[in-house]
Design an enzyme around this catalytic site. Structure first.
Site, PDB file in Angstrom:
ATOM      1  N   GLY A   9       5.413 -13.087  20.785  1.00  0.00           N
ATOM      2  CA  GLY A   9       5.936 -12.782  19.461  1.00  0.00           C
ATOM      3  C   GLY A   9       6.225 -11.309  19.245  1.00  0.00           C
ATOM      4  N   ALA A  10       6.642 -10.605  20.289  1.00  0.00           N
ATOM      5  CA  ALA A  10       6.830  -9.151  20.197  1.00  0.00           C
ATOM      6  C   ALA A  10       8.273  -8.752  19.932  1.00  0.00           C
ATOM      7  CB  ALA A  10       6.332  -8.478  21.472  1.00  0.00           C
ATOM      8  N   GLY A  13       8.068  -7.049  14.117  1.00  0.00           N
ATOM      9  CA  GLY A  13       6.807  -6.911  13.406  1.00  0.00           C
ATOM     10  C   GLY A  13       5.719  -6.231  14.206  1.00  0.00           C
ATOM     11  N   ILE A  14       4.495  -6.707  14.018  1.00  0.00           N
ATOM     12  CA  ILE A  14       3.329  -6.111  14.652  1.00  0.00           C
ATOM     13  C   ILE A  14       3.436  -6.163  16.172  1.00  0.00           C
ATOM     14  CG2 ILE A  14       0.845  -6.471  15.004  1.00  0.00           C
ATOM     15  CD1 ILE A  14       0.840  -7.477  12.050  1.00  0.00           C
ATOM     16  N   GLY A  15       3.906  -7.271  16.692  1.00  0.00           N
ATOM     17  CA  GLY A  15       4.026  -7.410  18.140  1.00  0.00           C
ATOM     18  C   GLY A  15       4.976  -6.388  18.735  1.00  0.00           C
ATOM     19  N   SER A 140      -6.678 -13.457  11.777  1.00  0.00           N
ATOM     20  CA  SER A 140      -6.445 -13.022  10.400  1.00  0.00           C
ATOM     21  C   SER A 140      -7.778 -12.955   9.672  1.00  0.00           C
ATOM     22  CB  SER A 140      -5.513 -14.002   9.681  1.00  0.00           C
ATOM     23  OG  SER A 140      -5.537 -13.802   8.281  1.00  0.00           O
ATOM     24  N   TYR A 165      -3.373 -23.129   8.120  1.00  0.00           N
ATOM     25  CA  TYR A 165      -3.256 -21.773   8.669  1.00  0.00           C
ATOM     26  C   TYR A 165      -4.643 -21.173   8.899  1.00  0.00           C
ATOM     27  CZ  TYR A 165      -2.218 -16.801   9.067  1.00  0.00           C
ATOM     28  OH  TYR A 165      -2.150 -15.496   9.494  1.00  0.00           O
TER      29      TYR A 165
END
Length: 291
Positions: A9-10, A13-15, A140, A165
């Site tokens: 998931g890079a 965003g954060i990734g 999270s 989630y």
């Protein structure tokens, strides 16, 4: 040869910011995500900032909601490299209406946990070959609201977007801690606090409203990546530790060790989830791990 990191998931965003900083530090980065256009664009942005003898930065296709894709990615990696220094299980989906993955798993559990469980297991020989590899699993703060409903794990009888989630984020915690117990890998957890990310890209009005309210106190995706980077690179981390922002409510701030909820330290639940995950994915860690 430079160390290699795989980051799911890079593409944004954060990734992305995690990948960018690791590349700046001389690590070869494989951006593992579904969207070719976004993934290749992210890899190009990282390469554009590099000078001299740059390590490899590339996008490889990976759909964590499809175990065939996970196996294909893992086989491609094993064909190209004999060791993997760092795996960051970063990708995730949040508060979706109930849907299932290609393999029939509830989508949030399937992508956030089961896909990463399978990927880590299939890459385990390369991780062990590195000698001192780390696996960072991004969870999270909402894992503290999570509950593993082993009698209805896929939410077939009763489903809550946020509940599913939170369950998936608790599963991340249980998996990471059990991975550290069963293997010699350094298995660490990170959470970004509240950060501007891509989780709302495919959202619905209620979820987008909740995220919009949270963003009033959110930090940037770049700041949100700091706990992941700390978990991936700091010399003093230990398996089973969780790192998050040190500010009020762990919403923003500098990386610091964070508290894991009691249900995240339930070793019986962790073992039960591990067994179920092996059965569901068909990925068995086998002789590589201590039972």
């Amino acid at each position: 040869m430079a160390d290699i990191a795989v980051i799911t998931g890079a593409a944004g965003g954060i990734g992305f910011h995690t990948a960018l900083e690791l590349a700046r530090r001389g690590t070869g980065v494989i951006i593992a995500s579904r969207d070719r256009a976004r993934g290749e664009a992210a890899a190009a942005r990282i390469r554009a900032e590099q000078t001299g003898q740059s390590p490899e930065t590339a996008w490889w296709e990976l759909d964590l909601g499809d175990l065939t894709s996970v196996r294909r990615f893992s086989e491609r990696f094993r064909d190209a490299y004999d060791r993997l220094a760092l795996l960051i299980n970063n990708a995730g989906v949040m508060a979706l209406p109930r849907a299932v993955t290609t393999d029939g798993f509830e989508r949030q559990l399937g992508v956030n946990h089961l896909g990463h469980f399978a990927l880590t297991g299939l890459l385990l020989p390369a991780l062990l070959a590195a000698g001192d590899a780390r696996v960072v699993t991004v969870t999270s703060g909402l894992h503290r609201r999570g509950r593993m409903d082993f009698d209805d794990l896929m939410g077939e009888r009763r489903y809550s977007k946020i509940g599913a989630y939170c369950q998936s984020k608790l599963a991340n915690v249980l998996f990471a801690r059990e991975l550290g117990r069963r293997t010699p890998l350094t298995s660490v957890l990170a959470h970004p606090g509240v950060a501007h990310t891509d989780l709302a890209r495919t959202g619905r009005p209620l979820r987008e409203l909740l995220i919009a309210v949270a963003r009033l106190s959110a930090q940037s995706a770049e700041a949100g990546a700091l706990p992941s980077l700390h978990a991936a690179t700091a010399p003093d981390v230990r398996s089973g530790d969780l790192y998050g922002p040190d500010g009020f409510g762990e919403r923003r701030g500098k990386p610091a060790k964070a508290e894991i909820a009691p249900q995240g330290r339930d070793d019986d639940a962790a073992r039960r989830l591990w067994t179920i995950s092996e059965e569901l994915t068909g990925v068995r860690y086998g002789t590589f791990v201590q039972q």
